[in-house]
Scaffold this motif. Structure first.
Motif, short mmCIF file in Angstrom:
data_model
loop_
_atom_site.label_atom_id
_atom_site.label_comp_id
_atom_site.label_asym_id
_atom_site.label_seq_id
_atom_site.Cartn_x
_atom_site.Cartn_y
_atom_site.Cartn_z
N VAL A 36 -46.27 -78.88 -79.24
CA VAL A 36 -45.64 -80.16 -79.54
C VAL A 36 -45.47 -80.26 -81.06
O VAL A 36 -46.12 -79.54 -81.81
N LEU A 37 -44.60 -81.17 -81.47
CA LEU A 37 -44.44 -81.48 -82.90
C LEU A 37 -45.14 -82.81 -83.15
O LEU A 37 -44.97 -83.75 -82.38
N ASP A 38 -45.93 -82.88 -84.23
CA ASP A 38 -46.60 -84.15 -84.55
C ASP A 38 -45.65 -85.04 -85.35
O ASP A 38 -44.49 -84.71 -85.57
N VAL A 83 -45.20 -85.68 -88.41
CA VAL A 83 -44.58 -85.19 -89.64
C VAL A 83 -43.84 -83.88 -89.44
O VAL A 83 -43.31 -83.31 -90.39
N GLY A 84 -43.80 -83.37 -88.20
CA GLY A 84 -43.04 -82.16 -87.90
C GLY A 84 -43.84 -80.88 -87.85
O GLY A 84 -43.27 -79.80 -87.78
N ASN A 85 -45.18 -80.97 -87.88
CA ASN A 85 -46.01 -79.78 -87.72
C ASN A 85 -45.96 -79.31 -86.27
O ASN A 85 -45.99 -80.14 -85.35
N LEU A 86 -45.88 -78.00 -86.06
CA LEU A 86 -45.92 -77.45 -84.71
C LEU A 86 -47.39 -77.27 -84.33
O LEU A 86 -48.14 -76.57 -85.02
N ILE A 87 -47.80 -77.90 -83.24
CA ILE A 87 -49.19 -77.95 -82.81
C ILE A 87 -49.34 -77.26 -81.46
O ILE A 87 -48.49 -77.43 -80.58
N ARG A 88 -50.44 -76.48 -81.30
CA ARG A 88 -50.74 -75.86 -80.01
C ARG A 88 -51.72 -76.74 -79.26
O ARG A 88 -52.68 -77.25 -79.83
N LEU A 148 -53.12 -76.25 -85.60
CA LEU A 148 -51.85 -76.27 -86.30
C LEU A 148 -51.29 -74.85 -86.25
O LEU A 148 -51.95 -73.91 -86.69
N VAL A 149 -50.10 -74.70 -85.70
CA VAL A 149 -49.48 -73.38 -85.58
C VAL A 149 -48.57 -73.11 -86.78
O VAL A 149 -48.66 -72.07 -87.42
N THR A 150 -47.71 -74.07 -87.08
CA THR A 150 -46.76 -73.93 -88.18
C THR A 150 -46.63 -75.28 -88.88
O THR A 150 -46.28 -76.27 -88.24
N PRO A 151 -46.92 -75.33 -90.19
CA PRO A 151 -46.77 -76.60 -90.92
C PRO A 151 -45.31 -77.03 -90.99
O PRO A 151 -44.39 -76.21 -90.91
N ALA A 152 -45.10 -78.32 -91.15
CA ALA A 152 -43.75 -78.90 -91.14
C ALA A 152 -42.81 -78.24 -92.14
O ALA A 152 -41.65 -77.98 -91.81
#
Length: 182
Positions: free
Chosen positions: A18-20, A22-27, A44-48
């Motif tokens: 999912v995206l939080d 602020v746009g961070n990709l979260i597992r 956190l998989v990928t920061p915004a």
């Protein structure tokens, strides 16, 4: 590596990404708590900023959806976790789960002290809070009553800006961010 793109909890097929707010990709997975701000969020998989300008090795929402489309051929119903072939966006911020023995009273006391201490002590308090998984609430976009409190006598309409920090952890909001209309 993307790995699993879905999981089941409570008889429901849920997205593993999912995206939080602020746009961070979260597992997400069943290893996370169903009661956290973002249910089942674990890392956190990928920061915004990297989602917006990915590196060659970055896991992006587009890569996740590509993988979902491949898996959907073999696993019927997975597309229900990714409506319209998009990674779901939550209105909540993400903080990694941290096991801490510190009580809520001590955390609230540290937050209360922040405006009253000098810069060096404030830095130490912020570092202590971070060790216990408590971070300043990000403020982006529209007013959200779950995370924002309007300045005294103001009605917030449209975009908001932060006046004073709010504080949150993986499981709860300790103090809402004080905001005003932009």
């Amino acid at each position: 590596m993307i790995g699993s793109v879905h999981f089941s909890a409570g008889g429901e097929v849920l997205p593993a990404y999912v995206l939080d707010m602020v746009g961070n990709l979260i597992r997400c997975s069943t290893e996370g708590s169903a009661d956290s701000l973002i249910p089942y969020a674990v890392e956190l998989v990928t920061p915004a900023d990297e989602v917006g300008a990915p590196r060659p090795w970055s896991i992006t929402p587009e890569a996740v959806i590509s993988r979902v489309k491949e898996v959907a051929k073999l696993v019927p119903g997975i597309e229900s976790a990714y409506p319209h072939w998009t990674v779901p966006v939550t209105a909540q911020p993400f903080a990694a789960p941290v096991g801490t023995e510190e009580g809520e009273g001590t955390i609230l006391q540290a937050i209360e002290l922040l405006p009253e201490v000098d810069d060096e002590a404030a830095t130490s308090l912020r570092e202590m809070l971070a060790v216990h998984g408590v971070y300043p609430l990000p403020v982006s976009g529209q007013f959200n009553a779950d995370f924002h409190q309007a300045c005294s006598g103001e009605i917030c309409v449209g975009e908001v800006v932060k006046v004073a920090d709010g504080w949150f952890s993986n499981m709860k909001v300790y103090r809402k961010a004080l905001v005003r209309s932009a």
